[in-house]
Design a protein around this motif. Structure first.
Motif, PDB file in Angstrom:
ATOM      1  N   GLU A  87       3.676  -2.147   2.782  1.00  0.00           N
ATOM      2  CA  GLU A  87       2.601  -1.743   3.870  1.00  0.00           C
ATOM      3  C   GLU A  87       3.418  -2.144   5.200  1.00  0.00           C
ATOM      4  O   GLU A  87       4.068  -3.088   5.321  1.00  0.00           O
ATOM      5  CB  GLU A  87       1.328  -2.689   3.658  1.00  0.00           C
ATOM      6  CG  GLU A  87       0.808  -2.662   2.557  1.00  0.00           C
ATOM      7  CD  GLU A  87      -0.009  -1.401   2.081  1.00  0.00           C
ATOM      8  OE1 GLU A  87      -0.021  -0.593   3.019  1.00  0.00           O
ATOM      9  OE2 GLU A  87      -0.013  -1.048   0.756  1.00  0.00           O
ATOM     10  N   ALA A  88       3.119  -1.353   6.094  1.00  0.00           N
ATOM     11  CA  ALA A  88       3.805  -1.682   7.400  1.00  0.00           C
ATOM     12  C   ALA A  88       2.839  -2.762   7.980  1.00  0.00           C
ATOM     13  O   ALA A  88       2.063  -3.047   7.613  1.00  0.00           O
ATOM     14  CB  ALA A  88       3.265  -0.446   8.540  1.00  0.00           C
ATOM     15  N   ASN A  89       3.600  -3.519   8.838  1.00  0.00           N
ATOM     16  CA  ASN A  89       3.043  -4.923   9.484  1.00  0.00           C
ATOM     17  C   ASN A  89       1.960  -4.436  10.369  1.00  0.00           C
ATOM     18  O   ASN A  89       1.499  -3.745  10.965  1.00  0.00           O
ATOM     19  CB  ASN A  89       3.986  -5.732  10.238  1.00  0.00           C
ATOM     20  CG  ASN A  89       4.641  -4.834  11.277  1.00  0.00           C
ATOM     21  OD1 ASN A  89       5.694  -4.074  11.134  1.00  0.00           O
ATOM     22  ND2 ASN A  89       4.424  -4.850  12.471  1.00  0.00           N
ATOM     23  N   GLU A  90       0.684  -5.393  10.059  1.00  0.00           N
ATOM     24  CA  GLU A  90      -0.479  -4.939  10.746  1.00  0.00           C
ATOM     25  C   GLU A  90      -0.427  -5.604  12.076  1.00  0.00           C
ATOM     26  O   GLU A  90      -1.048  -4.815  12.899  1.00  0.00           O
ATOM     27  CB  GLU A  90      -1.502  -6.174   9.874  1.00  0.00           C
ATOM     28  CG  GLU A  90      -3.004  -5.768  10.335  1.00  0.00           C
ATOM     29  CD  GLU A  90      -3.432  -4.263  10.128  1.00  0.00           C
ATOM     30  OE1 GLU A  90      -3.143  -3.640   9.065  1.00  0.00           O
ATOM     31  OE2 GLU A  90      -4.642  -3.822  10.789  1.00  0.00           O
ATOM     32  N   ASP A  91       0.307  -6.684  12.342  1.00  0.00           N
ATOM     33  CA  ASP A  91       0.157  -7.317  13.622  1.00  0.00           C
ATOM     34  C   ASP A  91       1.588  -6.659  14.299  1.00  0.00           C
ATOM     35  O   ASP A  91       2.757  -6.580  13.514  1.00  0.00           O
ATOM     36  CB  ASP A  91       0.068  -8.569  13.436  1.00  0.00           C
ATOM     37  CG  ASP A  91      -1.261  -9.255  13.074  1.00  0.00           C
ATOM     38  OD1 ASP A  91      -2.480  -8.488  13.316  1.00  0.00           O
ATOM     39  OD2 ASP A  91      -1.502  -9.913  12.073  1.00  0.00           O
ATOM     40  N   GLU A 127       5.049  -7.428  16.015  1.00  0.00           N
ATOM     41  CA  GLU A 127       6.350  -8.291  15.752  1.00  0.00           C
ATOM     42  C   GLU A 127       7.104  -7.854  17.217  1.00  0.00           C
ATOM     43  O   GLU A 127       7.108  -7.038  17.783  1.00  0.00           O
ATOM     44  CB  GLU A 127       7.161  -7.786  14.555  1.00  0.00           C
ATOM     45  CG  GLU A 127       6.443  -7.911  13.193  1.00  0.00           C
ATOM     46  CD  GLU A 127       6.035  -9.519  12.829  1.00  0.00           C
ATOM     47  OE1 GLU A 127       7.061 -10.337  13.339  1.00  0.00           O
ATOM     48  OE2 GLU A 127       5.511  -9.672  11.910  1.00  0.00           O
TER      49      GLU A 127
END
Ligand code: PLP
Length: 478
Positions: free
Chosen positions: A48-52, A54
């Motif tokens: 999954e792509a990062n939710e938050d 970076e």
């Protein structure tokens, strides 16, 4: 705001520019090609792509960690495979300005700057190459920057199909293809022509492979004339003849003027694919690459293509396509729904480059080419080209004097094709051994069923010392 502020961009931009500069400065510490198993890079990504968010400051080192050991380094000076693709740092500066503008130049009015810089720059390059003034926007024709020579061939074919069968009664003036249209190439023609024939829906029979003059790899004009006559007698429609100047395999060239003469009675469009070699016309001593292209004494060709993104220091994508009839592409490709209607377009006084290509949208590609012209000057471009031609001549000389290697054909510009005198298996082993060294990357080809090793000089930073490396790996005893 879901973006950087200009000040944040400024600060991060310095880091990113440093990363690019460091990578280029250190490129020779890496092999030209990393040896990797398929899936290596993908396996390093979480599902999954990062939710938050970076921090972007860490992005260059993340990219390095994920991809840095799994690359084929096209900008490595030991890259002599295929044809090198120059992504000069000079052109990257222009690319940055282009991305910064974020312009979408589909119509003149959607970015007059994008359109007119492209017109001006393609006119300048046409003159620098020695193309006739009828290929320029000033002179009644015009150049455009396509994404690739493959696209250039496709749009030339589309224009040719339209010209072969205009239907003045319908809004879309090309009648549907009938299965009788024919496109003429040789076995040496780049596969992009076969692909264009497929995309245009002409069917497998649409592509005619004309024989080469015996003992050569150049289309036989007499064979073309015979094929055209027989096809017309059989009710077929000659649409386009593709002449290549500088084939991908060995650098051979078709006799353009004679092919134009053969094609003329049938009004077939003549397209010249000089994707790699065409830019060499910048140097007066290599201007033979334009033989037969310009009008006078012969009629000249309909379209001419050469890639700035191979040997002209301009980062992919920048394929230059000139046509002598500026209505030819719009006649075949222009469709104007209400949402694209435009007062300036309606005057007919402007060029809408959307009508010169398949996609609607287009990037401001001309800026990177302009940056190259501005920053290197024609004299800088000429010495770039000449340096590589000299390297090829020197390599050829050494091969001639070697007891196991031999030239498979005379070198063409910066391309040398060679083989082992000990036979096909030895030639194949030579290629494998050279590439296993890591300091160079070469590709092979086949002529008359026999393998060859190709050495294509042309990297932005490829110089004399890299010739020594090539010679070292080729002349080493197995
Ligand atoms: C490289 C090459 C092409 C294809 O070029 P793209 O710009 O990558 O589509 C076509 N013809 C010749 C002769 C080539 O060398």
């Amino acid at each position: 705001m879901p973006d950087l502020t200009p000040d944040e961009f400024r600060a991060l931009g310095h880091l990113f520019v440093d990363a690019v500069a460091d990578a280029r400065a250190g490129i020779e510490r890496h092999p030209v090609r990393d040896v990797v198993e398929p899936g290596t890079v993908r396996a390093r990504f979480p599902r999954e792509a990062n939710e938050d968010p970076e921090p972007l400051a860490a992005f260059p080192s993340l990219v390095e960690a994920v991809t840095g050991d799994a690359d084929t380094r096209w900008q490595h000076p030991g890259f002599h495979a295929f044809f090198p693709a120059n992504a000069s740092l000079t052109s990257l500066l222009g690319e940055l300005l282009s991305g910064g503008a974020g312009a979408q130049g589909m119509l003149w009015s959607t970015s007059p700057a994008c359109t007119e810089v492209e017109q001006a720059v393609t006119d300048q390059v046409a003159r620098a190459l020695g193309l006739d003034e009828t290929f320029t926007h000033d002179g009644g024709g015009g150049g455009s920057i396509q994404d690739s020579a493959s696209s250039a061939a496709l749009v030339a074919l589309t224009a040719a199909l339209h010209r072969a069968a205009p239907d003045p009664d319908s809004g879309w003036r090309v009648r549907g293809v009938t299965g009788r249209e024919r496109v003429y190439v040789t076995a040496e023609t780049h596969s992009s022509l076969a692909k264009a024939v497929r995309v245009a829906g002409l069917g497998a029979d649409g592509l005619r492979t004309v024989p080469c003059t015996p003992g050569s790899r150049a289309m036989d004009p007499a064979a073309l004339a015979d094929t055209l006559a027989a096809d017309v007698a059989a009710g077929l429609v000659p649409v386009l003849v593709c002449a290549t100047v500088g084939t991908t395999s060995t650098g051979s060239s078709d006799p353009v003027a004679a092919l134009v003469t053969a094609a003329r009675p049938y009004r077939a469009w003549v397209h010249v694919d000089a994707a790699w070699a065409g830019v060499a016309a910048l140097c007066p001593e290599h201007r033979w690459v334009l033989d037969g292209v310009n009008p006078g004494p012969g009629p000249g060709v309909d379209s001419f293509c050469t890639d700035a993104h191979k040997w002209l220091l301009t980062a992919f994508d920048a394929s230059l396509l000139w046509v002598r009839d500026p209505r030819a592409l719009p006649a075949a490709l222009s469709i104007t729904p209400a949402y694209l209607r435009d007062a300036h377009s309606d005057t007919g006084a402007v060029v809408d480059f959307r009508d010169w290509q398949v996609p609607l949208g287009r990037r401001f590609r001309a800026l990177k080419l302009w940056a190259v012209l501005h920053g290197q000057g024609l004299s800088g471009l000429r010495s770039h080209l000449r340096g590589h031609v000299d390297l090829a001549a020197e390599l050829a000389e050494r091969v001639r004097g070697h007891d196991d290697l031999e030239l498979a054909c005379a070198p063409v510009l910066s391309l040398v094709c060679l083989r082992s005198r000990s036979g096909d298996a030895a030639t194949t082993a030579l290629l494998e051994r050279a590439n296993a060294d890591g300091r160079v990357l070469l590709t092979g080809t086949e002529v008359d069923g026999h393998p060859l090793v190709r050495v294509a000089f042309g990297g932005v930073t490829t110089g004399r010392e890299h010739l020594e490396v090539v010679w070292d790996v080729l002349s080493a005893r197995s």
